[in-house]
Design a protein around this motif. Structure first.
Motif, PDB file in Angstrom:
ATOM      1  N   TRP A 165       0.840  -1.199   0.000  1.00 26.50           N
ATOM      2  CA  TRP A 165       0.000   0.000   0.000  1.00 26.50           C
ATOM      3  C   TRP A 165       0.875   1.249   0.000  1.00 26.50           C
ATOM      4  O   TRP A 165       1.938   1.288   0.638  1.00 26.50           O
ATOM      5  CB  TRP A 165      -0.903   0.000   1.230  1.00 26.50           C
ATOM      6  N   LEU A 166       0.424   2.294  -0.741  1.00 23.20           N
ATOM      7  CA  LEU A 166       1.127   3.569  -0.792  1.00 23.20           C
ATOM      8  C   LEU A 166       0.123   4.712  -0.643  1.00 23.20           C
ATOM      9  O   LEU A 166      -1.036   4.584  -1.061  1.00 23.20           O
ATOM     10  CB  LEU A 166       1.844   3.737  -2.130  1.00 23.20           C
ATOM     11  N   PRO A 167       0.550   5.843  -0.080  1.00 25.52           N
ATOM     12  CA  PRO A 167      -0.310   7.028  -0.099  1.00 25.52           C
ATOM     13  C   PRO A 167      -0.679   7.366  -1.545  1.00 25.52           C
ATOM     14  O   PRO A 167       0.164   7.266  -2.448  1.00 25.52           O
ATOM     15  CB  PRO A 167       0.567   8.117   0.522  1.00 25.52           C
ATOM     16  N   ARG A 168      -1.923   7.771  -1.754  1.00 23.77           N
ATOM     17  CA  ARG A 168      -2.420   8.012  -3.113  1.00 23.77           C
ATOM     18  C   ARG A 168      -1.520   8.971  -3.891  1.00 23.77           C
ATOM     19  O   ARG A 168      -1.171   8.711  -5.044  1.00 23.77           O
ATOM     20  CB  ARG A 168      -3.845   8.580  -3.023  1.00 23.77           C
ATOM     21  N   LEU A 172       0.392   7.843  -7.390  1.00 27.46           N
ATOM     22  CA  LEU A 172       0.041   8.393  -8.699  1.00 27.46           C
ATOM     23  C   LEU A 172       1.215   9.083  -9.390  1.00 27.46           C
ATOM     24  O   LEU A 172       1.116   9.440 -10.563  1.00 27.46           O
ATOM     25  CB  LEU A 172      -1.142   9.352  -8.568  1.00 27.46           C
ATOM     26  N   LYS A 173       2.332   9.229  -8.708  1.00 27.66           N
ATOM     27  CA  LYS A 173       3.546   9.767  -9.340  1.00 27.66           C
ATOM     28  C   LYS A 173       4.308   8.698 -10.109  1.00 27.66           C
ATOM     29  O   LYS A 173       5.211   9.015 -10.889  1.00 27.66           O
ATOM     30  CB  LYS A 173       4.461  10.380  -8.275  1.00 27.66           C
ATOM     31  N   ILE A 174       3.957   7.422  -9.891  1.00 30.92           N
ATOM     32  CA  ILE A 174       4.674   6.324 -10.548  1.00 30.92           C
ATOM     33  C   ILE A 174       4.220   6.223 -12.003  1.00 30.92           C
ATOM     34  O   ILE A 174       3.021   6.079 -12.275  1.00 30.92           O
ATOM     35  CB  ILE A 174       4.403   4.993  -9.825  1.00 30.92           C
ATOM     36  N   PRO A 175       5.136   6.305 -12.969  1.00 26.49           N
ATOM     37  CA  PRO A 175       4.745   6.204 -14.384  1.00 26.49           C
ATOM     38  C   PRO A 175       4.037   4.881 -14.671  1.00 26.49           C
ATOM     39  O   PRO A 175       4.512   3.815 -14.278  1.00 26.49           O
ATOM     40  CB  PRO A 175       6.083   6.286 -15.133  1.00 26.49           C
ATOM     41  N   PRO A 185      -8.047   5.341 -10.073  1.00 26.83           N
ATOM     42  CA  PRO A 185      -8.337   4.544  -8.882  1.00 26.83           C
ATOM     43  C   PRO A 185      -9.332   5.267  -7.982  1.00 26.83           C
ATOM     44  O   PRO A 185      -9.516   6.486  -8.096  1.00 26.83           O
ATOM     45  CB  PRO A 185      -6.967   4.431  -8.199  1.00 26.83           C
ATOM     46  N   PRO A 186     -10.005   4.553  -7.078  1.00 27.08           N
ATOM     47  CA  PRO A 186     -10.973   5.196  -6.184  1.00 27.08           C
ATOM     48  C   PRO A 186     -10.325   6.315  -5.377  1.00 27.08           C
ATOM     49  O   PRO A 186      -9.128   6.276  -5.086  1.00 27.08           O
ATOM     50  CB  PRO A 186     -11.438   4.045  -5.284  1.00 27.08           C
ATOM     51  N   ASN A 187     -11.118   7.309  -5.032  1.00 31.47           N
ATOM     52  CA  ASN A 187     -10.610   8.480  -4.331  1.00 31.47           C
ATOM     53  C   ASN A 187     -10.447   8.183  -2.840  1.00 31.47           C
ATOM     54  O   ASN A 187     -11.215   8.637  -1.997  1.00 31.47           O
ATOM     55  CB  ASN A 187     -11.538   9.670  -4.549  1.00 31.47           C
ATOM     56  N   ILE A 188      -9.445   7.371  -2.542  1.00 36.23           N
ATOM     57  CA  ILE A 188      -9.141   6.994  -1.167  1.00 36.23           C
ATOM     58  C   ILE A 188      -7.686   7.350  -0.885  1.00 36.23           C
ATOM     59  O   ILE A 188      -6.864   7.424  -1.803  1.00 36.23           O
ATOM     60  CB  ILE A 188      -9.391   5.486  -0.922  1.00 36.23           C
ATOM     61  N   PRO A 189      -7.332   7.616   0.390  1.00 35.95           N
ATOM     62  CA  PRO A 189      -5.988   8.135   0.688  1.00 35.95           C
ATOM     63  C   PRO A 189      -4.862   7.131   0.506  1.00 35.95           C
ATOM     64  O   PRO A 189      -3.723   7.513   0.248  1.00 35.95           O
ATOM     65  CB  PRO A 189      -6.099   8.574   2.150  1.00 35.95           C
ATOM     66  N   ILE A 190      -5.152   5.835   0.639  1.00 33.50           N
ATOM     67  CA  ILE A 190      -4.129   4.808   0.507  1.00 33.50           C
ATOM     68  C   ILE A 190      -4.531   3.863  -0.628  1.00 33.50           C
ATOM     69  O   ILE A 190      -5.661   3.355  -0.651  1.00 33.50           O
ATOM     70  CB  ILE A 190      -3.968   4.003   1.810  1.00 33.50           C
ATOM     71  N   ILE A 201       3.657  -2.282 -12.719  1.00 32.27           N
ATOM     72  CA  ILE A 201       3.199  -1.801 -11.419  1.00 32.27           C
ATOM     73  C   ILE A 201       1.883  -1.066 -11.652  1.00 32.27           C
ATOM     74  O   ILE A 201       1.793  -0.209 -12.528  1.00 32.27           O
ATOM     75  CB  ILE A 201       4.260  -0.901 -10.741  1.00 32.27           C
ATOM     76  N   GLN A 202       0.848  -1.465 -10.909  1.00 27.54           N
ATOM     77  CA  GLN A 202      -0.471  -0.872 -11.093  1.00 27.54           C
ATOM     78  C   GLN A 202      -1.187  -0.734  -9.762  1.00 27.54           C
ATOM     79  O   GLN A 202      -1.021  -1.559  -8.857  1.00 27.54           O
ATOM     80  CB  GLN A 202      -1.349  -1.744 -12.008  1.00 27.54           C
ATOM     81  N   ALA A 203      -2.017   0.306  -9.667  1.00 21.06           N
ATOM     82  CA  ALA A 203      -2.963   0.408  -8.561  1.00 21.06           C
ATOM     83  C   ALA A 203      -4.085  -0.570  -8.843  1.00 21.06           C
ATOM     84  O   ALA A 203      -4.707  -0.533  -9.913  1.00 21.06           O
ATOM     85  CB  ALA A 203      -3.500   1.834  -8.465  1.00 21.06           C
ATOM     86  N   ASP A 204      -4.337  -1.478  -7.906  1.00 23.31           N
ATOM     87  CA  ASP A 204      -5.286  -2.562  -8.183  1.00 23.31           C
ATOM     88  C   ASP A 204      -5.794  -3.159  -6.874  1.00 23.31           C
ATOM     89  O   ASP A 204      -5.017  -3.377  -5.942  1.00 23.31           O
ATOM     90  CB  ASP A 204      -4.587  -3.644  -9.011  1.00 23.31           C
ATOM     91  N   GLY A 205      -7.098  -3.433  -6.816  1.00 24.49           N
ATOM     92  CA  GLY A 205      -7.683  -3.953  -5.585  1.00 24.49           C
ATOM     93  C   GLY A 205      -8.044  -5.415  -5.599  1.00 24.49           C
ATOM     94  O   GLY A 205      -8.570  -5.929  -4.616  1.00 24.49           O
ATOM     95  N   GLY A 206      -7.770  -6.110  -6.703  1.00 22.67           N
ATOM     96  CA  GLY A 206      -8.263  -7.470  -6.851  1.00 22.67           C
ATOM     97  C   GLY A 206      -7.266  -8.557  -6.511  1.00 22.67           C
ATOM     98  O   GLY A 206      -6.092  -8.299  -6.227  1.00 22.67           O
ATOM     99  N   PRO A 207      -7.716  -9.826  -6.543  1.00 21.00           N
ATOM    100  CA  PRO A 207      -6.858 -10.971  -6.205  1.00 21.00           C
ATOM    101  C   PRO A 207      -5.914 -11.349  -7.346  1.00 21.00           C
ATOM    102  O   PRO A 207      -6.277 -11.270  -8.523  1.00 21.00           O
ATOM    103  CB  PRO A 207      -7.858 -12.096  -5.919  1.00 21.00           C
TER     104      PRO A 207
END
Length: 238
Positions: A165-168, A172-175, A185-190, A201-207
């Motif tokens: 987990w990373l702060p949003r 979002l700075k990661i290319p 991604p959802p508007n959540i802080p982490i 590397i991707q923001a992702d909530g799934g299994p």
């Protein structure tokens, strides 16, 4: 959300016990669950909830900001009761394999063609993704075939998949951390990050699977032209 999502910490949890928070007809909210609710383009999990010798068929759904377990009939249990959940593991595991395969394919096409995903769906039988790659269909087919061949070579390297987990703002700075053309991604802080080191590397909530070798072999099923910005790839894993 009141429900702790167990699969975000360990996608291999097949059975769990949870306390009932709410019962609304055939819809049940639990304090924790291993059922994925179908968000993010991955088909919702199915399985059973067990209580007092009764077995209820269940399918997860995202409703009103909560994970609802939709049962085949009204349950005998009430808020405060403890139930056992059991996933339909064979279906879930195939979706995990396809989901990790999808991330590798997306990375290959993004790196080679700057292609973003404009739509997609993952079931236990197959996955489909739309990419905003342009050109005639012969060129698109060649690009998809080469991408699948490269993705298969990557998968066979046996790379461990990392989840953290990373702060949003930091995430979002990661290319390339978002590879969806029209969705953030959802508007959540982490944000939960899924990384295949050296590949994606991707923001992702799934299994996902723990290691890319578990994917097996990605096989193209069909390629379609769905219009501008939508070249569709159907594929499965064997």
């Amino acid at each position: 959300m009141r429900t702790k999502l167990l699969y975000q910490e360990d996608s291999y949890i097949r059975e769990f016990e949870a306390t009932v928070l709410e019962v609304n007809g055939v819809e049940v909210v639990l304090d924790k669950t291993a059922f994925h609710d179908g968000t993010g383009g991955v088909q919702a999990d199915t399985g059973v909830l067990i209580f007092g010798g009764e077995v209820y068929q269940a399918v997860a759904a995202h409703k009103g900001g909560e994970v609802a377990h939709v049962l085949d009939r009204a349950p005998a249990f009430r808020p405060g009761d403890v139930v056992k959940g059991v996933l339909d593991w064979e279906k879930r595991y195939r979706k995990m394999r396809l989901h990790t395969a999808a991330h590798i394919l997306a990375a290959v096409l993004y790196n080679k063609y700057n292609a973003l995903i404009t739509g997609g769906d993952i079931t236990h039988e197959y996955a489909r993704d739309d990419f905003n790659i342009e050109g005639d269909m012969a060129a698109v087919r060649k690009a998809f075939e080469e991408a699948v061949a490269e993705a298969n070579a990557i998968a066979q390297r046996g790379i461990d998949v990392k989840v953290y987990w990373l702060p949003r703002e930091e995430a979002l700075k990661i290319p390339g951390v978002v590879k969806l053309a029209e969705k953030m991604p959802p508007n959540i802080p982490i944000l939960r990050i899924v990384e295949i080191p050296g590949v994606d590397i991707q923001a992702d909530g799934g299994p996902h699977v723990r290691n890319t070798r578990e994917i097996g072999t990605i096989k193209i099923l069909k390629i379609e032209n769905r219009g501008k910005g939508k070249k569709r790839l159907y594929y499965t894993v064997e």
